[in-house]
Each structure stands twice: as structure tokens, then as C-alpha cells.
Design a protein around this motif. Structure first.
Motif, short mmCIF file in Angstrom:
data_model
loop_
_atom_site.label_atom_id
_atom_site.label_comp_id
_atom_site.label_asym_id
_atom_site.label_seq_id
_atom_site.Cartn_x
_atom_site.Cartn_y
_atom_site.Cartn_z
N LEU A 50 0.40 9.40 2.31
CA LEU A 50 -0.51 8.35 1.84
C LEU A 50 -1.82 8.33 2.62
CD1 LEU A 50 2.11 5.50 1.24
CD2 LEU A 50 1.12 7.06 -0.45
N ARG A 91 -13.65 1.09 -5.38
CA ARG A 91 -12.95 0.13 -4.52
C ARG A 91 -13.96 -0.78 -3.83
NH1 ARG A 91 -7.14 -0.66 -2.49
NH2 ARG A 91 -7.56 -2.16 -0.87
N VAL A 241 5.02 -8.39 -9.29
CA VAL A 241 5.33 -9.76 -8.86
C VAL A 241 6.61 -10.24 -9.56
CG1 VAL A 241 4.47 -12.13 -8.73
CG2 VAL A 241 2.90 -10.22 -8.37
N ALA A 244 9.27 -8.92 -7.46
CA ALA A 244 9.33 -9.60 -6.16
C ALA A 244 10.06 -10.94 -6.32
CB ALA A 244 7.92 -9.82 -5.61
N LEU A 277 10.45 -7.99 0.26
CA LEU A 277 9.68 -6.82 -0.20
C LEU A 277 10.15 -5.54 0.50
CD1 LEU A 277 6.09 -8.34 -0.44
CD2 LEU A 277 7.66 -7.84 -2.32
N PRO A 282 9.39 -3.81 -5.01
CA PRO A 282 9.17 -3.64 -6.45
C PRO A 282 8.66 -2.25 -6.81
CG PRO A 282 8.24 -5.72 -5.69
CD PRO A 282 8.64 -4.96 -4.46
N LEU A 347 -4.65 -3.73 -3.50
CA LEU A 347 -5.75 -4.68 -3.48
C LEU A 347 -5.25 -6.11 -3.72
CD1 LEU A 347 -8.89 -4.61 -3.49
CD2 LEU A 347 -8.75 -4.54 -5.97
N LEU A 351 -2.90 -11.80 -3.05
CA LEU A 351 -2.58 -12.60 -4.24
C LEU A 351 -1.06 -12.59 -4.48
CD1 LEU A 351 -3.40 -14.21 -6.75
CD2 LEU A 351 -3.72 -12.04 -7.95
C1 HEM Z 1 4.68 -7.78 -4.70
C2 HEM Z 1 3.76 -7.37 -5.52
C3 HEM Z 1 3.04 -6.05 -5.40
C4 HEM Z 1 3.46 -4.87 -4.86
C5 HEM Z 1 4.79 -4.57 -4.19
C6 HEM Z 1 2.38 -3.91 -5.03
C7 HEM Z 1 2.40 -2.60 -4.59
C8 HEM Z 1 1.35 -1.72 -4.66
C9 HEM Z 1 1.37 -0.37 -4.15
C10 HEM Z 1 2.56 0.30 -3.48
C11 HEM Z 1 0.15 0.18 -4.39
C12 HEM Z 1 -0.32 1.59 -3.99
C13 HEM Z 1 0.01 2.62 -5.05
C14 HEM Z 1 -0.38 4.02 -4.61
O1 HEM Z 1 -0.68 4.27 -3.45
O2 HEM Z 1 -0.33 4.90 -5.48
C15 HEM Z 1 -0.64 -0.82 -5.08
C16 HEM Z 1 -1.95 -0.62 -5.50
C17 HEM Z 1 -2.66 -1.58 -6.20
N1 HEM Z 1 -2.26 -2.86 -6.51
FE1 HEM Z 1 -0.51 -3.74 -6.00
N2 HEM Z 1 1.34 -4.53 -5.68
C18 HEM Z 1 1.69 -5.84 -5.92
C19 HEM Z 1 0.93 -6.80 -6.54
C20 HEM Z 1 -0.34 -6.62 -7.00
C21 HEM Z 1 -1.16 -7.64 -7.64
C22 HEM Z 1 -0.73 -9.09 -7.85
C23 HEM Z 1 -2.34 -7.05 -7.99
C24 HEM Z 1 -3.54 -7.59 -8.68
C25 HEM Z 1 -3.68 -8.73 -9.21
C26 HEM Z 1 -2.28 -5.67 -7.55
C27 HEM Z 1 -3.28 -4.76 -7.70
C28 HEM Z 1 -3.27 -3.48 -7.19
C29 HEM Z 1 -4.38 -2.55 -7.35
C30 HEM Z 1 -5.71 -2.84 -8.05
C31 HEM Z 1 -4.00 -1.36 -6.72
C32 HEM Z 1 -4.80 -0.06 -6.64
C33 HEM Z 1 -5.60 -0.01 -5.36
C34 HEM Z 1 -6.40 1.28 -5.23
O3 HEM Z 1 -6.17 2.24 -5.97
O4 HEM Z 1 -7.27 1.31 -4.33
N3 HEM Z 1 -1.07 -5.44 -6.96
N4 HEM Z 1 0.12 -1.96 -5.23
#
Ligand code: HEM
Length: 398
Positions: A50, A91, A241, A244, A277, A282, A347, A351
Motif C-alpha cells: 500500500l 485527492r 458503513v 461496520a 473494524l 468491512p 477519505l 465520517l
Molecule cells: C467503516 C467504513 C469504511 C471502511 C472500512 C473504509 C475502508 C476504505 C479502504 C480500505 C480504502 C482504501 C482502498 C484502497 O487502498 O484501495 C478506502 C478508500 C476510500 N474511502 Fe473508505 N471506508 C469506509 C467508509 C467510507 C465512507 C463513509 C466514505 C465516504 C463518504 C469513504 C470514502 C472513501 C474514498 C473516497 C476512498 C478513496 C480514497 C483515495 O483513493 O484516495 N469511505 N476506504
């Protein structure tokens, strides 16, 4: 280890952790089914992947969700599918609109959604808690954040499913399913386009208006980039979520003493969420593709090898989490891995934490205890996400 594990087999869907432990022990980087992707199971190797996007690209994510028959998929163009430097530009523009002040502005609204949701839950009778609670809260939050009318909120999860799993699992002869995915793309493009137009005419105090105004070095987001980001919010911000909250309730259902402890002392909720978590992340896997031949965990991977960084295994890695199969509220150790690491670190993490905290706090106010319903629970799994599918329970009034 002899045979290849199938991550989507019924056995691993229900409980993948013994297989993950076996892989960490005997073949920490190994091929798995379906498709022979390379699973990365130890925490140190996961972090290495990563942290090094120049060796491990996120581009494959976009290609997998954008087959030629679809005619374009906004999710496939979103920043989660990009590598530096293109990723950094988006970003930079987006994270400003997603910062601490936006979160503070949202908190009262998130609490209001949680209160309304919990007030409408039936007490004293069996209910599958996933649709009316675990799904309803994040869809309301994301829909509201994007300025969509509440009548559209119920459609968001369906759109998200159709533009990801609905696209990657379709067989060549499944014309009806292809049409459903095409319709979902057209519908969401239309709805997001209308919201953008409305906010251009009349900016409001919300995320969409902030995104429209975001600029770095005089550059703003294009219409395509805005719609791609909104599609990413659907995919990234709902099912994660949902799982979660499903995992939190499952843990509490099995530990009535923990329910009573948290209910009496709400300051423990954030630590509880972190351990939930870790224990049931998730997002079980982050997909990557090697950009050149590379050595990882004692294996030489060829250029173009598809990888799954198994976050669900890394968060139980005994080298960092002693007795990792035990749920432990007092656990110390690395906290952020369920949200990824490096340039794509989630990101939405602040939230997500806020939503989970408020959803539980409000539930504790109205509900005195939980017990199982008569029907068995189910698990849901794709290559990327895993969590509770249905969870029949009885909520007892406080
Ligand atoms: C418990 C809830 C959540 C978990 C476990 C989670 C987990 C993750 C993980 C593991 C990644 C990285 C994926 C990668 O490296 O390929 C990620 C990226 C991201 N998540 Fe979450 N997420 C959660 C909730 C949310 C929420 C609520 C939002 C927005 C409202 C969100 C928006 C994003 C976005 C925009 C990215 C991409 C960031 C980037 O590419 O720079 N996530 N999430």
C-alpha cells in the motif's frame, strides 16, 4: 498448504479467518481463487504494497469495472482507480471539501438521521436489523451529503451494487443484467448532473457546493471528475458503513455484558468501533496490480500480477495483534489498517467513525438489550467487502 483457497466459497464467506491464519503461516503471498489473484496476508507485506503505488498500481480496479459493453462507468474513472501523480491532483481538490469543518457541519444532521431511524425500529419483535438500521443510516447520510432528494436515497445502494459487483460478475449472455447496469449508470449520471447544475446556479452549505468551488493552482474539478467522485462516494461510503454497523451489532449480540458496559459508559464507543473494524473489517481486500517484476513475501511476482491485499488477514496478524482472534476492547496496536494505508487511505474515515458512534449512541438510548431472532443470520462477501448480510434480532425496550 496444498489446494488453493477460494475466497468466495461458502466456508470462507462465513469464516475466512482459519484460512487466512494458515496462509500467513505457510504461504503468506499465494494464489487464491477465483481467478488466481495473489493474496497478501501478513501486515508488513500489506503495508509495503500500500505504501508503494509505483510498484503496485490501483488501475486494475478501473479496468475490472468498465467492460466495453457498459459504455463507461463513472466509478472506474474515480480517484480510487488512479495512481500518483493523477491521483494526488484529485485527492488534493477533494480532501479540502471533506475536512474537519465539513464533518462538524454534518454531525447534527447525522445524529438526526440516526434518531429518526432508531425511533422507527420495531421493539419486542423479530426484525432483520440490516435494512431498517445498518443500511438506512449510511444511505441517508450519503444521499444528504450529495444533495439528493430523500426519495432517491433508497436507490443509492442498488446503483452502487450495479456499477461494481453487477458489472464484474455478469456473464456474456446475461443481456438483462447488462441493461440494468447501463440503466443505473444513465440514471445516476442524470441525477448527479441535475444536483451539480442546481448548486452551480445556487450554491448551498454542502459538499457538492464545496466541490464545485474547490481549486488547486487555479484548476477546478471537471464535470466528469465530479460525477466520478459522487459515484465513488456511493460505492465507498455505503456498504462499508453497513458492514461496520452489522459487525458491531453481531459482536454485541454475542456479548450482553459488553452491551451493558457500553450503554452505561458511552465514552467507550470509539474504542469499541476501532476493535470492531479490526475484528471484522468491512473491506477485506484492496486490489492492486504489479507494475514490474517484484519480490514479496519470498515470492517473485511477474509484471501485471493481480494482487489482493487481504486487510481482513492483516488485522489478525499475530505478529502485531497477539491473540488476534479474540475481541478485546482494551487492545492496543496499529489502528488505521481497516481504512487502508498510504495515498488511498480512506477519505471517509472520520465520517465513518462519526456515523458508527452516533448510530450506536442513539440505539443505546432507546434499546435496553438485544437477543437473536428465530431465523439464522447470513454473511455477504465479494472479493473486496465482507460482512453481515442479514441479522434477525429482537430489540428490547430500554
Ligand atoms: C467503516 C467504513 C469504511 C471502511 C472500512 C473504509 C475502508 C476504505 C479502504 C480500505 C480504502 C482504501 C482502498 C484502497 O487502498 O484501495 C478506502 C478508500 C476510500 N474511502 Fe473508505 N471506508 C469506509 C467508509 C467510507 C465512507 C463513509 C466514505 C465516504 C463518504 C469513504 C470514502 C472513501 C474514498 C473516497 C476512498 C478513496 C480514497 C483515495 O483513493 O484516495 N469511505 N476506504
Amino acid at each position: 498448504m496444498t489446494a488453493r483457497y477460494n475466497l468466495l466459497s461458502p466456508e470462507l464467506k462465513t469464516n475466512p479467518y482459519p484460512a487466512y491464519a494458515e496462509m500467513r503461516r505457510s504461504a503468506p503471498v499465494c494464489q487464491v481463487d477465483p481467478g488466481g489473484m495473489w493474496a497478501v496476508t501478513r501486515l508488513d507485506d500489506a503495508l509495503f504494497v500500500l505504501k508503494n503505488p509505483q510498484l503496485f498500481s490501483s488501475r486494475g480496479f478501473g479496468a475490472a469495472t468498465n467492460p466495453p459493453w457498459l459504455g463507461g462507468n463513472p466509478f472506474s474513472e474515480s480517484m480510487i482507480t488512479l495512481d500518483p501523480p493523477q491521483h494526488g491532483r484529485l485527492r488534493g481538490l477533494i480532501s479540502r471539501a471533506f475536512g474537519a469543518s465539513a464533518m462538524a457541519r454534518m454531525e447534527p444532521r447525522v445524529r438526526a438521521f440516526a434518531e429518526q431511524t432508531v425511533a422507527e425500529l420495531p421493539l419486542g419483535e423479530p426484525v432483520d436489523i440490516m435494512p431498517p438500521y445498518a443500511l438506512r443510516i449510511p444511505t441517508s447520510v450519503i444521499g444528504d451529503m450529495m444533495g439528493l432528494s430523500p426519495s432517491l436515497h433508497a436507490r443509492l445502494k442498488r446503483w452502487a451494487d450495479l456499477i461494481t459487483g453487477g458489472v464484474t460478475t455478469v456473464r456474456p449472455d446475461e443481456h438483462d443484467r447488462k441493461q440494468l447496469a447501463r440503466d443505473a449508470v444513465a440514471e445516476l449520471r442524470g441525477c448527479f448532473g441535475e444536483v451539480l447544475e442546481a448548486r452551480r446556479r445556487e450554491p448551498a452549505e454542502d459538499l457538492v457546493s464545496d466541490l464545485l468551488q474547490a481549486e488547486v493552482d487555479g484548476e477546478a474539478l471537471t464535470q466528469g471528475e465530479l460525477i466520478a467522485f459522487m459515484a465513488l462516494l456511493l460505492v465507498g461510503g455505503i456498504e462499508t458503513v453497513v458492514h461496520a454497523l452489522g459487525a458491531a451489532l453481531l459482536v454485541l449480540l454475542e456479548r450482553p455484558e459488553l452491551w451493558a458496559r457500553l450503554r452505561a459508559d458511552r465514552s467507550l464507543i470509539p474504542a469499541f468501533i476501532e476493535e470492531v473494524l479490526r475484528y471484522e473489517p468491512p473491506v477485506h481486500a484492496a486490489p492492486r496490480t504489479t507494475t514490474q517484476e517484484v519480490e514479496l513475501g519470498g515470492v517473485t511476482l511477474p509484471r501485471g500480477a493481480p494482487l489482493l491485499v487481504l486487510l481482513g488477514s492483516a488485522t489478525r496478524d499475530e505478529a502485531h495483534f497477539p491473540d488476534g482472534d479474540r475481541f478485546d476492547l482494551e487492545r492496543t496496536g496499529p489502528k488505521h489498517l481497516p481504512f487502508g494505508h498510504g495515498v488511498h487511505f480512506c477519505l471517509g474515515a472520520p465520517l465513518a467513525r462519526m456515523e458508527a458512534r452516533l448510530a450506536l449512541d442513539v440505539l443505546f438510548d432507546r434499546v435496553g438489550g438485544l437477543s437473536r431472532g428465530a431465523e439464522p443470520m447470513t454473511w455477504h462477501r465479494t472479493l473486496v467487502v465482507r460482512g453481515v448480510g442479514s441479522l434477525p434480532i429482537v430489540l428490547h425496550p430500554a
